[in-house]
Write a protein that holds these residues in place. Structure first.
Motif, PDB file in Angstrom:
ATOM      1  N   GLY A 102      -5.437  -3.550 -28.453  1.00 44.71           N
ATOM      2  CA  GLY A 102      -4.469  -4.259 -27.633  1.00 44.71           C
ATOM      3  C   GLY A 102      -3.378  -4.944 -28.419  1.00 44.71           C
ATOM      4  N   MET A 103      -3.360  -4.749 -29.744  1.00 44.63           N
ATOM      5  CA  MET A 103      -2.332  -5.344 -30.582  1.00 44.63           C
ATOM      6  C   MET A 103      -1.041  -4.536 -30.473  1.00 44.63           C
ATOM      7  N   ALA A 104       0.096  -5.218 -30.590  1.00 40.43           N
ATOM      8  CA  ALA A 104       1.359  -4.511 -30.783  1.00 40.43           C
ATOM      9  C   ALA A 104       1.382  -3.995 -32.216  1.00 40.43           C
ATOM     10  N   VAL A 105       2.037  -2.872 -32.465  1.00 42.17           N
ATOM     11  CA  VAL A 105       2.046  -2.296 -33.809  1.00 42.17           C
ATOM     12  C   VAL A 105       3.461  -1.891 -34.198  1.00 42.17           C
ATOM     13  N   TRP A 106       3.674  -1.856 -35.510  1.00 44.59           N
ATOM     14  CA  TRP A 106       4.963  -1.421 -36.067  1.00 44.59           C
ATOM     15  C   TRP A 106       4.696  -0.645 -37.344  1.00 44.59           C
ATOM     16  N   HIS A 107       5.254   0.574 -37.422  1.00 44.24           N
ATOM     17  CA  HIS A 107       5.100   1.403 -38.614  1.00 44.24           C
ATOM     18  C   HIS A 107       6.201   1.048 -39.608  1.00 44.24           C
ATOM     19  N   HIS A 108       5.807   0.473 -40.724  1.00 44.33           N
ATOM     20  CA  HIS A 108       6.765   0.022 -41.733  1.00 44.33           C
ATOM     21  C   HIS A 108       7.206   1.198 -42.593  1.00 44.33           C
ATOM     22  N   ALA A 109       8.514   1.445 -42.596  1.00 40.45           N
ATOM     23  CA  ALA A 109       9.080   2.461 -43.485  1.00 40.45           C
ATOM     24  C   ALA A 109      10.289   1.933 -44.240  1.00 40.45           C
ATOM     25  N   ASP A 110      10.883   0.862 -43.736  1.00 35.90           N
ATOM     26  CA  ASP A 110      12.109   0.317 -44.313  1.00 35.90           C
ATOM     27  C   ASP A 110      12.113  -1.189 -44.077  1.00 35.90           C
ATOM     28  N   SER A 111      12.325  -1.949 -45.142  1.00 36.68           N
ATOM     29  CA  SER A 111      12.233  -3.406 -45.034  1.00 36.68           C
ATOM     30  C   SER A 111      13.243  -3.973 -44.052  1.00 36.68           C
ATOM     31  N   ALA A 112      14.472  -3.486 -44.101  1.00 37.19           N
ATOM     32  CA  ALA A 112      15.505  -4.027 -43.214  1.00 37.19           C
ATOM     33  C   ALA A 112      15.134  -3.805 -41.755  1.00 37.19           C
ATOM     34  N   ALA A 113      14.611  -2.617 -41.437  1.00 36.04           N
ATOM     35  CA  ALA A 113      14.225  -2.331 -40.059  1.00 36.04           C
ATOM     36  C   ALA A 113      13.049  -3.198 -39.631  1.00 36.04           C
ATOM     37  N   THR A 114      12.094  -3.403 -40.527  1.00 32.45           N
ATOM     38  CA  THR A 114      10.931  -4.220 -40.188  1.00 32.45           C
ATOM     39  C   THR A 114      11.330  -5.683 -39.996  1.00 32.45           C
ATOM     40  N   VAL A 115      12.180  -6.197 -40.853  1.00 33.50           N
ATOM     41  CA  VAL A 115      12.639  -7.581 -40.703  1.00 33.50           C
ATOM     42  C   VAL A 115      13.382  -7.745 -39.381  1.00 33.50           C
ATOM     43  N   ALA A 116      14.191  -6.761 -39.024  1.00 34.55           N
ATOM     44  CA  ALA A 116      14.889  -6.825 -37.737  1.00 34.55           C
ATOM     45  C   ALA A 116      13.892  -6.851 -36.578  1.00 34.55           C
ATOM     46  N   GLU A 117      12.816  -6.064 -36.693  1.00 35.64           N
ATOM     47  CA  GLU A 117      11.784  -6.058 -35.652  1.00 35.64           C
ATOM     48  C   GLU A 117      11.053  -7.393 -35.592  1.00 35.64           C
ATOM     49  N   LEU A 118      10.799  -7.993 -36.742  1.00 40.79           N
ATOM     50  CA  LEU A 118      10.159  -9.310 -36.769  1.00 40.79           C
ATOM     51  C   LEU A 118      11.026 -10.347 -36.066  1.00 40.79           C
ATOM     52  N   ARG A 119      12.304 -10.317 -36.340  1.00 44.43           N
ATOM     53  CA  ARG A 119      13.205 -11.287 -35.709  1.00 44.43           C
ATOM     54  C   ARG A 119      13.279 -11.042 -34.201  1.00 44.43           C
ATOM     55  N   ARG A 120      13.327  -9.782 -33.798  1.00 41.90           N
ATOM     56  CA  ARG A 120      13.362  -9.468 -32.379  1.00 41.90           C
ATOM     57  C   ARG A 120      12.094  -9.927 -31.677  1.00 41.90           C
ATOM     58  N   THR A 121      10.946  -9.714 -32.325  1.00 40.77           N
ATOM     59  CA  THR A 121       9.657 -10.016 -31.715  1.00 40.77           C
ATOM     60  C   THR A 121       9.367 -11.505 -31.655  1.00 40.77           C
ATOM     61  N   PHE A 122       9.659 -12.193 -32.748  1.00 41.66           N
ATOM     62  CA  PHE A 122       9.227 -13.584 -32.869  1.00 41.66           C
ATOM     63  C   PHE A 122      10.334 -14.617 -32.702  1.00 41.66           C
ATOM     64  N   MET A 123      11.585 -14.198 -32.895  1.00 39.45           N
ATOM     65  CA  MET A 123      12.630 -15.194 -32.943  1.00 39.45           C
ATOM     66  C   MET A 123      13.700 -15.028 -31.883  1.00 39.45           C
ATOM     67  N   SER A 124      13.594 -13.967 -31.072  1.00 42.95           N
ATOM     68  CA  SER A 124      14.591 -13.780 -30.029  1.00 42.95           C
ATOM     69  C   SER A 124      14.409 -14.855 -28.960  1.00 42.95           C
ATOM     70  N   THR A 125      15.503 -15.254 -28.376  1.00 40.14           N
ATOM     71  CA  THR A 125      15.447 -16.266 -27.320  1.00 40.14           C
ATOM     72  C   THR A 125      16.137 -15.742 -26.071  1.00 40.14           C
ATOM     73  N   SER A 126      15.663 -16.184 -24.948  1.00 43.06           N
ATOM     74  CA  SER A 126      16.274 -15.774 -23.700  1.00 43.06           C
ATOM     75  C   SER A 126      17.588 -16.523 -23.504  1.00 43.06           C
ATOM     76  N   PRO A 127      18.604 -15.877 -22.916  1.00 45.58           N
ATOM     77  CA  PRO A 127      19.864 -16.571 -22.670  1.00 45.58           C
ATOM     78  C   PRO A 127      19.656 -17.698 -21.681  1.00 45.58           C
ATOM     79  N   SER A 128      20.364 -18.817 -21.895  1.00 44.32           N
ATOM     80  CA  SER A 128      20.210 -19.974 -21.007  1.00 44.32           C
ATOM     81  C   SER A 128      21.080 -19.794 -19.763  1.00 44.32           C
TER      82      SER A 128
END
Length: 204
Positions: free
Chosen positions: A178-204
């Motif tokens: 039941g975990m979300a998963v991400w296949h790491h192949a490129d650091s820039a893409a993975t960092v972007a996914e981390l920011r999207r997953t953990f740091m994105s905020t909904s518009p006010s």
């Protein structure tokens, strides 16, 4: 998402397979000699899996692998890991997330814990809330139980955890939990996914 679990070699470091190719080139072997031995040769695959589970020690692994590769056994694991380098972009992103309150686990299939410690320069216990090294728990990815173990130690349900690995086959048992998963192949893409997953905020 409240937690992040990452592989070590190839995710928090430079490309793991290129590390093994670098070893082979230095030893005067075909550059894919070691990669092929631990991914395609039944005996080589078995030796690595036994080392990862702690079923054999580093000395036995080095002796057996040296015969198959035709290279000296002494210091073999250290020579294999000589090109391992930190991926500063990934390490910085993980540190930022942890500082923001995300629980971080490191889940690594190891090369044993006898006399050579490839993790020592990374100070993993200071970078993560939970560190699970396969030979120390007698489990290895993709054993489903090792994912149960890391989730239990982090104290989070699978649905609130993202798992990242550079080996696609290791993602499937995590996804089945039941975990979300991400296949790491490129650091820039993975960092972007981390920011999207953990740091994105909904518009006010």
């Amino acid at each position: 998402m409240k937690a992040l679990v990452l592989d070590f070699g190839g995710v928090l470091t430079n490309d793991f397979w290129e590390v093994l190719r670098g070893f082979a080139r230095r030893e005067g072997l075909d550059e894919n000699a070691l990669v092929d031995l631990v991914t395609k040769d039944a005996e080589g695959v078995g030796l690595l899996r036994n080392l990862e589970r702690g079923s054999i020690g580093q000395a036995e692994f080095e002796r057996e692998m040296s015969v198959r590769l035709g290279v000296p056994a002494d210091g073999l694991l250290a020579r294999m890991a000589a090109d391992l380098r930190p991926d500063d972009e990934m390490l910085s992103a993980v540190a930022e997330l942890r500082a923001a309150g995300v629980k971080v686990g490191i889940l690594s299939n190891s090369w044993g814990s006898d006399y050579f410690d490839p993790y020592a320069p990374w100070n993993l216990e200071e970078r993560a809330d939970v560190v699970i090294i396969s030979d120390q728990v007698r489990l290895r990815k993709p054993d489903p139980e090792i994912f149960d173990l890391v989730l239990d130690k982090l104290g989070v349900p699978a649905a609130e955890c993202l798992f990242i690995d550079d080996i696609a086959a290791y993602l499937e048992p995590a996804r089945a939990k039941g975990m979300a998963v991400w296949h790491h192949a490129d650091s820039a893409a993975t960092v972007a996914e981390l920011r999207r997953t953990f740091m994105s905020t909904s518009p006010s």
